[in-house]
Design an enzyme around this catalytic site. Structure first.
Site, PDB file in Angstrom:
ATOM      1  N   ASP A  22      -7.756  -6.294   1.415  1.00 52.46           N
ATOM      2  CA  ASP A  22      -8.208  -5.074   2.081  1.00 52.46           C
ATOM      3  C   ASP A  22      -9.375  -5.472   2.991  1.00 52.46           C
ATOM      4  O   ASP A  22      -9.967  -6.551   2.828  1.00 52.46           O
ATOM      5  CB  ASP A  22      -8.649  -4.076   1.009  1.00 52.46           C
ATOM      6  CG  ASP A  22      -9.325  -2.849   1.593  1.00 52.46           C
ATOM      7  OD1 ASP A  22      -8.791  -2.302   2.566  1.00 52.46           O
ATOM      8  OD2 ASP A  22     -10.390  -2.461   1.082  1.00 52.46           O
ATOM      9  N   ASP A  65     -12.065  -2.869   4.676  1.00 58.05           N
ATOM     10  CA  ASP A  65     -13.288  -2.084   4.487  1.00 58.05           C
ATOM     11  C   ASP A  65     -13.796  -2.188   3.051  1.00 58.05           C
ATOM     12  O   ASP A  65     -13.049  -1.957   2.092  1.00 58.05           O
ATOM     13  CB  ASP A  65     -13.040  -0.616   4.826  1.00 58.05           C
ATOM     14  CG  ASP A  65     -12.755  -0.404   6.304  1.00 58.05           C
ATOM     15  OD1 ASP A  65     -12.555  -1.404   7.018  1.00 58.05           O
ATOM     16  OD2 ASP A  65     -12.728   0.761   6.751  1.00 58.05           O
ATOM     17  N   GLU A 118     -17.416   0.537   6.172  1.00 59.89           N
ATOM     18  CA  GLU A 118     -16.243   1.370   6.382  1.00 59.89           C
ATOM     19  C   GLU A 118     -16.168   1.601   7.886  1.00 59.89           C
ATOM     20  O   GLU A 118     -17.041   2.262   8.473  1.00 59.89           O
ATOM     21  CB  GLU A 118     -16.368   2.696   5.633  1.00 59.89           C
ATOM     22  CG  GLU A 118     -16.331   2.574   4.122  1.00 59.89           C
ATOM     23  CD  GLU A 118     -14.937   2.246   3.596  1.00 59.89           C
ATOM     24  OE1 GLU A 118     -13.944   2.608   4.274  1.00 59.89           O
ATOM     25  OE2 GLU A 118     -14.837   1.635   2.511  1.00 59.89           O
ATOM     26  N   SER A 132      -5.171  -3.053   6.268  1.00 55.96           N
ATOM     27  CA  SER A 132      -6.285  -2.118   6.288  1.00 55.96           C
ATOM     28  C   SER A 132      -5.849  -0.708   6.648  1.00 55.96           C
ATOM     29  O   SER A 132      -4.959  -0.506   7.497  1.00 55.96           O
ATOM     30  CB  SER A 132      -7.329  -2.595   7.317  1.00 55.96           C
ATOM     31  OG  SER A 132      -8.369  -1.651   7.461  1.00 55.96           O
ATOM     32  N   GLY A 133      -6.501   0.251   5.998  1.00 57.75           N
ATOM     33  CA  GLY A 133      -6.361   1.638   6.408  1.00 57.75           C
ATOM     34  C   GLY A 133      -7.254   1.935   7.593  1.00 57.75           C
ATOM     35  O   GLY A 133      -7.296   3.065   8.073  1.00 57.75           O
ATOM     36  N   LYS A 172       0.375  -0.339   2.320  1.00 56.74           N
ATOM     37  CA  LYS A 172      -0.262  -1.626   2.011  1.00 56.74           C
ATOM     38  C   LYS A 172       0.641  -2.492   1.132  1.00 56.74           C
ATOM     39  O   LYS A 172       0.762  -3.706   1.352  1.00 56.74           O
ATOM     40  CB  LYS A 172      -1.618  -1.385   1.325  1.00 56.74           C
ATOM     41  CG  LYS A 172      -2.694  -0.888   2.269  1.00 56.74           C
ATOM     42  CD  LYS A 172      -4.058  -0.903   1.612  1.00 56.74           C
ATOM     43  CE  LYS A 172      -5.158  -0.609   2.609  1.00 56.74           C
ATOM     44  NZ  LYS A 172      -6.503  -0.755   2.035  1.00 56.74           N
ATOM     45  N   ASN A 178      -6.424   3.482  -2.554  1.00 52.55           N
ATOM     46  CA  ASN A 178      -5.267   3.212  -1.688  1.00 52.55           C
ATOM     47  C   ASN A 178      -4.843   1.748  -1.727  1.00 52.55           C
ATOM     48  O   ASN A 178      -3.854   1.366  -1.090  1.00 52.55           O
ATOM     49  CB  ASN A 178      -5.557   3.648  -0.248  1.00 52.55           C
ATOM     50  CG  ASN A 178      -6.661   2.837   0.399  1.00 52.55           C
ATOM     51  OD1 ASN A 178      -7.632   2.461  -0.262  1.00 52.55           O
ATOM     52  ND2 ASN A 178      -6.537   2.574   1.688  1.00 52.55           N
TER      53      ASN A 178
END
Length: 397
Positions: A187, A189, A196, A275-276, A320, A346
């Site tokens: 991931d 962030d 973030e 990544s979101g 993801k 997430n």
């Protein structure tokens, strides 16, 4: 190496133990002494801790066993060492089925924590076959080789004790696959970076507090990620896209991130990020860090300004895990040889899809569901979970 009662169907063996102040030539000296009696070496281990040596050799018993004993003691006495020779038969007892590597990270690592963890291993039916230190900084890391209990059972037994003792424990199955070249997916962030990214953009748009509230709820699993993403991105509508360069400059890598990636790459691993967040930032990270794969959301830009929307498929919790599978297929790496690292709700599907899922300074819901957790602020400590020592890290950085 336990002393055993002699059996008629096994050859007699001697366990020769020497311990005392270390100095060059002791190992050569002991085996030169033993060589004079024509013995064969069955097993051999040596440990040096703070200048003190423990040297143990399991050898076949010669006809002149009594003479060998006397000679070993004379050799040791002359060097101010202590020696012990124990009679027995055969080799070591066979190890029980089920073999695991148990990595323990502590800062500090207390005797009480090790006492509690080793007690749980014994209660689960396991036996500790070997222990060695992986690192002394930035945390103390030790690895225990355990046999006699299935990996999943051992993991379940140690997880609550690790939490109670405030140490990190990883339990992985032993075998050749642990040394195989792998794919590590992170991931971004609050994992690869300390920030973030949506909040960095929001600070420039003057809506940082509103975005932070939604982000925190999403990471705790209280909100659907896709819905929360759209709500946060909508607040960026009208922001000039030139702010991307400023945000890229504001991104702070997590301590140990460069060391982790550099070490993995030099050892032949492939490294990916999912990544979101947004490609406007992850593309820069890929270039700066030499990453192999990446996936993220993309902020829509029209006439040089953000529209408040994302374009394309949203990378959410399910996305993801989907990216992990895709990267593994492209890299030619079986899923059981993948490692995923993340901190938020997430990330859970990705962590559970990987062969080893590591919750890094994660929310409680993530720590409880992941295979293992790391709760120190250094990302390169993940290397110890893979059996890579600090000395090996320093050789390649």
């Amino acid at each position: 190496m336990n002393a055993q009662v002699a059996r008629a169907d096994e050859p007699r063996t001697l366990l020769v133990k020497v311990f005392g102040k270390d100095r060059p030539g002791l190992t050569t000296g002991l085996f030169t002494t033993l060589a004079g009696y024509g013995v064969d070496v069955v097993d051999f281990e040596q440990v040096v801790i703070r200048g003190r040596i423990v040297l143990v050799a399991l050898v076949t018993a010669p006809p002149a066993e009594g003479e060998l004993r006397a000679t070993v003691h004379q050799w040791a006495d002359a060097r101010k060492l202590q020696a012990e020779v124990i009679s027995g038969s055969g080799d070591n007892r066979p190890r029980g089925e089920g073999r695991s590597h148990v990595t323990v990270l502590g800062n500090p690592l207390t005797a009480a924590a090790l006492a509690a963890l080793t007690a749980r291993i014994t209660e689960a039916g396991g036996n500790i076959d070997r222990v060695f230190r992986l690192a002394k900084y930035p945390v103390t890391a030790v690895e225990l080789n355990v046999s006699g209990v299935l990996t999943e059972e051992l993991r379940a037994a140690l997880a609550p004790e690790a939490a109670a003792q405030r140490v990190d424990v990883a339990v992985v199955a032993s075998g050749l696959q642990r040394r195989a070249k792998r794919l590590v997916v992170m991931d971004v962030d609050s994992t690869l970076i300390q920030d973030e990214v949506i909040e960095l953009f929001a600070a420039h748009a003057g809506c940082e507090e509103k975005v932070a509230e939604v982000t925190a709820a999403a990471m705790r699993g209280e909100l659907d990620f896709a819905e929360s993403l759209r709500a946060r991105v909508a607040l960026l509508e009208g922001l000039d896209a030139s702010v991307v360069e400023k945000v890229r400059a504001e991104v702070r890598l997590t301590p140990g991130a460069r060391t982790l990636i550099r070490t993995l790459k030099r050892l032949g691993y492939q490294v990916a990020i999912v990544s979101g967040g947004f490609t406007q930032v992850t593309d820069d990270l890929v270039e700066r860090l030499g990453l192999d794969f990446a996936a993220a959301n993309t902020l829509e830009v029209v006439d040089g300004k953000f529209t408040g929307r994302v374009v394309g498929e949203i990378v959410d919790r399910a996305g993801k895990a989907r990216m992990l599978r895709r990267f593994a297929a492209e890299a030619g790496v079986p899923l059981e040889q993948t490692v995923a690292i993340g901190d938020g709700a997430n990330d859970l599907d990705m962590l559970n899809t990987a062969g080893l899922g590591v919750a890094f300074n994660a929310k409680p819901v993530v720590r409880e569901a992941a295979h293992t957790a790391v709760n120190v602020p250094f990302l390169d400590t993940v290397l110890y979970l893979l059996g890579i020592t600090r000395d090996e890290v320093e050789e390649v950085v």
